[in-house]
Design a protein around this motif. Structure first.
Motif, PDB file in Angstrom:
ATOM      1  N   ARG A   1      -3.472   0.438  15.833  1.00  0.00           N
ATOM      2  CA  ARG A   1      -2.237   0.625  15.060  1.00  0.00           C
ATOM      3  C   ARG A   1      -1.647  -0.759  14.794  1.00  0.00           C
ATOM      4  O   ARG A   1      -1.416  -1.541  15.726  1.00  0.00           O
ATOM      5  CB  ARG A   1      -1.249   1.477  15.855  1.00  0.00           C
TER       6      ARG A   1
ATOM      7  N   GLU B   1       3.428   0.269   8.483  1.00  0.00           N
ATOM      8  CA  GLU B   1       2.321   0.239   9.436  1.00  0.00           C
ATOM      9  C   GLU B   1       1.063   0.777   8.800  1.00  0.00           C
ATOM     10  O   GLU B   1       1.097   1.435   7.762  1.00  0.00           O
ATOM     11  CB  GLU B   1       2.654   1.025  10.702  1.00  0.00           C
ATOM     12  N   MET B   2      -0.047   0.478   9.468  1.00  0.00           N
ATOM     13  CA  MET B   2      -1.345   0.999   9.054  1.00  0.00           C
ATOM     14  C   MET B   2      -2.230   1.029  10.282  1.00  0.00           C
ATOM     15  O   MET B   2      -1.931   0.388  11.298  1.00  0.00           O
ATOM     16  CB  MET B   2      -1.976   0.125   7.968  1.00  0.00           C
ATOM     17  N   SER B   3      -3.331   1.754  10.166  1.00  0.00           N
ATOM     18  CA  SER B   3      -4.343   1.669  11.212  1.00  0.00           C
ATOM     19  C   SER B   3      -5.517   0.890  10.646  1.00  0.00           C
ATOM     20  O   SER B   3      -5.824   0.973   9.458  1.00  0.00           O
ATOM     21  CB  SER B   3      -4.780   3.057  11.683  1.00  0.00           C
ATOM     22  N   CYS B   4      -6.139   0.099  11.516  1.00  0.00           N
ATOM     23  CA  CYS B   4      -7.367  -0.622  11.201  1.00  0.00           C
ATOM     24  C   CYS B   4      -8.361  -0.144  12.239  1.00  0.00           C
ATOM     25  O   CYS B   4      -8.314  -0.576  13.397  1.00  0.00           O
ATOM     26  CB  CYS B   4      -7.151  -2.126  11.278  1.00  0.00           C
TER      27      CYS B   4
ATOM     28  N   TRP C   1       0.856  -1.179   0.000  1.00  0.00           N
ATOM     29  CA  TRP C   1       0.000   0.000   0.000  1.00  0.00           C
ATOM     30  C   TRP C   1       0.894   1.230   0.000  1.00  0.00           C
ATOM     31  O   TRP C   1       1.839   1.323   0.802  1.00  0.00           O
ATOM     32  CB  TRP C   1      -0.868   0.043   1.247  1.00  0.00           C
TER      33      TRP C   1
ATOM     34  N   MET D   1      -5.979   4.704   1.742  1.00  0.00           N
ATOM     35  CA  MET D   1      -7.103   4.428   2.645  1.00  0.00           C
ATOM     36  C   MET D   1      -8.087   3.474   1.978  1.00  0.00           C
ATOM     37  O   MET D   1      -8.357   3.599   0.787  1.00  0.00           O
ATOM     38  CB  MET D   1      -7.821   5.734   3.000  1.00  0.00           C
TER      39      MET D   1
ATOM     40  N   PHE E   1      -9.058   1.410   6.908  1.00  0.00           N
ATOM     41  CA  PHE E   1      -7.613   1.250   6.940  1.00  0.00           C
ATOM     42  C   PHE E   1      -6.955   2.521   6.414  1.00  0.00           C
ATOM     43  O   PHE E   1      -7.408   3.100   5.424  1.00  0.00           O
ATOM     44  CB  PHE E   1      -7.179   0.094   6.035  1.00  0.00           C
ATOM     45  N   VAL E   2      -5.856   2.913   7.062  1.00  0.00           N
ATOM     46  CA  VAL E   2      -5.042   4.033   6.592  1.00  0.00           C
ATOM     47  C   VAL E   2      -3.584   3.591   6.679  1.00  0.00           C
ATOM     48  O   VAL E   2      -3.095   3.268   7.767  1.00  0.00           O
ATOM     49  CB  VAL E   2      -5.262   5.307   7.439  1.00  0.00           C
ATOM     50  N   ALA E   3      -2.904   3.565   5.523  1.00  0.00           N
ATOM     51  CA  ALA E   3      -1.484   3.206   5.500  1.00  0.00           C
ATOM     52  C   ALA E   3      -0.663   4.320   6.125  1.00  0.00           C
ATOM     53  O   ALA E   3      -0.988   5.502   5.992  1.00  0.00           O
ATOM     54  CB  ALA E   3      -1.027   2.950   4.066  1.00  0.00           C
ATOM     55  N   GLY E   4       0.419   3.924   6.796  1.00  0.00           N
ATOM     56  CA  GLY E   4       1.292   4.879   7.458  1.00  0.00           C
ATOM     57  C   GLY E   4       2.140   5.681   6.479  1.00  0.00           C
ATOM     58  O   GLY E   4       2.046   5.515   5.254  1.00  0.00           O
TER      59      GLY E   4
ATOM     60  N   VAL F   1       2.656   0.266   3.702  1.00  0.00           N
ATOM     61  CA  VAL F   1       2.588  -0.989   4.448  1.00  0.00           C
ATOM     62  C   VAL F   1       2.684  -2.147   3.464  1.00  0.00           C
ATOM     63  O   VAL F   1       2.239  -2.034   2.316  1.00  0.00           O
ATOM     64  CB  VAL F   1       1.301  -1.069   5.318  1.00  0.00           C
TER      65      VAL F   1
END
Length: 157
Positions: A84, A77-80, A54, A59, A102-105, A109
């Protein structure tokens, strides 16, 4: 009459370097395109295993899948949702449950994923995703064309 012989079941080997990248999702974030790129390592009616990259800031909406699904974070990393997810994180999504958004760091990721059955997804919170995109100065782009197996209809949302 002789019994019908079944086709023998055999092990399959695929190397990541021999598979092509497919851009499967894209958004516009400010003046740049952010995408999800996947290499499908094995794709049968029984399961899909894939390696995904990603782009930073990519997102994906909150969604579920038509099968059980596991995600493993390899790099970045990403957030789900509010969680984190860093290297080593394993996410289990049972069929019928939803996860995300989801948002990639900032570095993007890299993931390994397996879907055990129909890999297609369904949206869980379209309005919430539109709000998230607006907050981040992003917008959806049309789904890129992908090479699905003949037996599977493209229902990306």
């Amino acid at each position: 009459m002789a019994p019908k012989q079944k086709k023998p079941v055999e092990v399959r080997f695929r190397h990541l370097d021999q598979e092509k990248w497919q851009e499967v999702r894209a958004i516009q974030v400010g003046d740049r395109r952010a995408s999800v790129w996947e290499k499908w390592l094995d794709f049968t009616p029984g399961f899909l295993s894939l390696y995904a990259k990603w782009d930073p800031g990519m997102m994906i909406h909150r969604h579920g899948h038509e099968s059980d699904h596991v995600v493993f974070v390899i790099e970045g990393e990403m957030s789900c949702g509010d969680v984190r997810c860093t290297p080593g994180m394993h996410i289990t999504l049972p069929k019928g449950a939803a996860f995300g958004p989801f948002v990639a760091g900032p570095e993007g990721v890299v993931l390994f994923e397996v879907m055990m059955g129909d890999p297609r997804s369904w949206p869980a919170d379209p309005k919430g995703f539109e709000r998230l995109l607006a907050e981040k100065g992003a917008r959806r782009l049309p789904n890129p064309p992908i090479d699905l197996p003949e037996w599977l209809e493209d229902r990306r949302n």
